[in-house]
Write a protein that holds these residues in place. Structure first.
Motif, mmCIF file in Angstrom:
data_model
loop_
_atom_site.group_PDB
_atom_site.id
_atom_site.type_symbol
_atom_site.label_atom_id
_atom_site.label_comp_id
_atom_site.label_asym_id
_atom_site.label_seq_id
_atom_site.Cartn_x
_atom_site.Cartn_y
_atom_site.Cartn_z
ATOM 1 N N LEU A 46 0.959 -0.830 0.096
ATOM 2 C CA LEU A 46 0.544 0.326 0.458
ATOM 3 C C LEU A 46 0.460 1.288 0.201
ATOM 4 O O LEU A 46 0.822 1.968 -0.418
ATOM 5 N N ALA A 47 2.621 1.115 0.788
ATOM 6 C CA ALA A 47 2.970 2.207 0.249
ATOM 7 C C ALA A 47 4.097 2.369 -0.330
ATOM 8 O O ALA A 47 3.334 3.657 -1.280
ATOM 9 N N ALA A 48 3.928 1.641 -1.122
ATOM 10 C CA ALA A 48 4.360 1.584 -2.661
ATOM 11 C C ALA A 48 3.166 2.498 -3.501
ATOM 12 O O ALA A 48 3.865 3.052 -4.727
ATOM 13 N N LEU A 49 2.268 1.496 -3.695
ATOM 14 C CA LEU A 49 1.556 2.176 -4.317
ATOM 15 C C LEU A 49 1.100 3.783 -4.460
ATOM 16 O O LEU A 49 0.684 4.472 -5.004
ATOM 17 N N THR A 50 0.559 3.927 -3.272
ATOM 18 C CA THR A 50 0.433 5.525 -2.590
ATOM 19 C C THR A 50 1.519 6.246 -3.106
ATOM 20 O O THR A 50 1.938 7.806 -3.727
ATOM 21 N N ALA A 51 3.175 5.674 -3.303
ATOM 22 C CA ALA A 51 3.938 6.843 -3.167
ATOM 23 C C ALA A 51 3.935 6.473 -5.007
ATOM 24 O O ALA A 51 4.064 7.835 -5.879
ATOM 25 N N GLN A 52 3.781 5.613 -5.723
ATOM 26 C CA GLN A 52 3.758 5.545 -7.208
ATOM 27 C C GLN A 52 2.685 6.448 -7.526
ATOM 28 O O GLN A 52 2.590 7.260 -8.712
ATOM 29 N N GLN A 53 1.561 6.546 -6.621
ATOM 30 C CA GLN A 53 0.815 7.302 -7.379
ATOM 31 C C GLN A 53 0.395 8.362 -6.744
ATOM 32 O O GLN A 53 0.034 9.629 -7.834
ATOM 33 N N THR A 54 1.478 9.074 -6.451
ATOM 34 C CA THR A 54 1.414 10.666 -5.520
ATOM 35 C C THR A 54 2.645 10.928 -6.864
ATOM 36 O O THR A 54 2.495 12.156 -6.485
ATOM 37 N N PHE A 55 3.659 10.667 -6.362
ATOM 38 C CA PHE A 55 4.982 10.907 -7.085
ATOM 39 C C PHE A 55 5.223 10.579 -8.374
ATOM 40 O O PHE A 55 6.321 10.686 -9.289
ATOM 41 N N SER A 56 4.119 10.568 -9.830
ATOM 42 C CA SER A 56 4.511 10.419 -11.024
ATOM 43 C C SER A 56 3.617 10.476 -11.729
ATOM 44 O O SER A 56 2.242 10.667 -11.121
ATOM 45 N N THR A 57 3.890 11.073 -12.544
ATOM 46 C CA THR A 57 3.042 11.732 -14.365
ATOM 47 C C THR A 57 3.580 10.596 -15.289
ATOM 48 O O THR A 57 4.868 10.864 -15.577
ATOM 49 N N GLY A 58 2.817 9.233 -15.501
ATOM 50 C CA GLY A 58 3.104 8.323 -16.346
ATOM 51 C C GLY A 58 4.273 7.808 -15.753
ATOM 52 O O GLY A 58 4.354 7.684 -14.969
ATOM 53 N N GLN A 59 5.758 8.630 -17.059
ATOM 54 C CA GLN A 59 7.886 8.130 -16.688
ATOM 55 C C GLN A 59 7.977 9.078 -16.033
ATOM 56 O O GLN A 59 8.909 8.451 -16.283
ATOM 57 N N HIS A 60 7.400 9.777 -15.341
ATOM 58 C CA HIS A 60 8.120 11.080 -14.726
ATOM 59 C C HIS A 60 7.954 11.125 -13.297
ATOM 60 O O HIS A 60 6.109 10.871 -13.030
ATOM 61 N N LEU A 61 8.650 11.992 -12.983
ATOM 62 C CA LEU A 61 8.315 12.663 -11.372
ATOM 63 C C LEU A 61 7.094 14.113 -11.631
ATOM 64 O O LEU A 61 7.999 14.819 -11.872
ATOM 65 N N ALA A 62 6.694 13.543 -10.655
ATOM 66 C CA ALA A 62 6.391 14.972 -10.472
ATOM 67 C C ALA A 62 5.781 15.048 -8.640
ATOM 68 O O ALA A 62 4.949 14.107 -8.269
#
Length: 102
Positions: A46-62
């Motif tokens: 869940l922590a990994a999914l939250t981080a991925q959904q929060t800090f990425s847009t496509g292939q870029h860090l956001a």
């Protein structure tokens, strides 16, 4: 037709995973390592999914309004707020940050 094939394969895979779980001997599930993994693995996923959904847009860090919402939710959790208040704080802060141009 490819979509229905993918749905059928996914459904069959889910059924097989559940069946395999039911076939595991009860003694195997009572081991301390298995118990510890069963307790910690969902939190890590869940922590990994939250981080991925929060800090990425496509292939870029956001880093955008979603990060502010996550920070608000984390603060509410530290303050031991009820779950609905945690979600509400995240929604309101994210919406506010987006409204301000973030």
């Amino acid at each position: 037709m490819n979509t229905w094939t993918a749905i059928a394969v996914t459904a069959l895979g889910c059924y097989l995973v559940k069946l395999i779980g039911l076939l595991v001997p009860a003694g195997s599930l009572e081991r301390p390592l298995v118990k510890r993994l069963a307790a910690l693995l969902p939190v890590a996923l869940l922590a990994a999914l939250t981080a991925q959904q929060t800090f990425s847009t496509g292939q870029h860090l956001a880093v955008d309004a979603r990060a502010a919402g996550l920070a608000a939710a984390a603060l509410a959790l530290v303050l031991r707020a009820p779950f609905l208040l945690v979600v509400g704080a995240a929604v309101i802060v994210t919406a506010g940050a987006r409204a301000m141009g973030g």
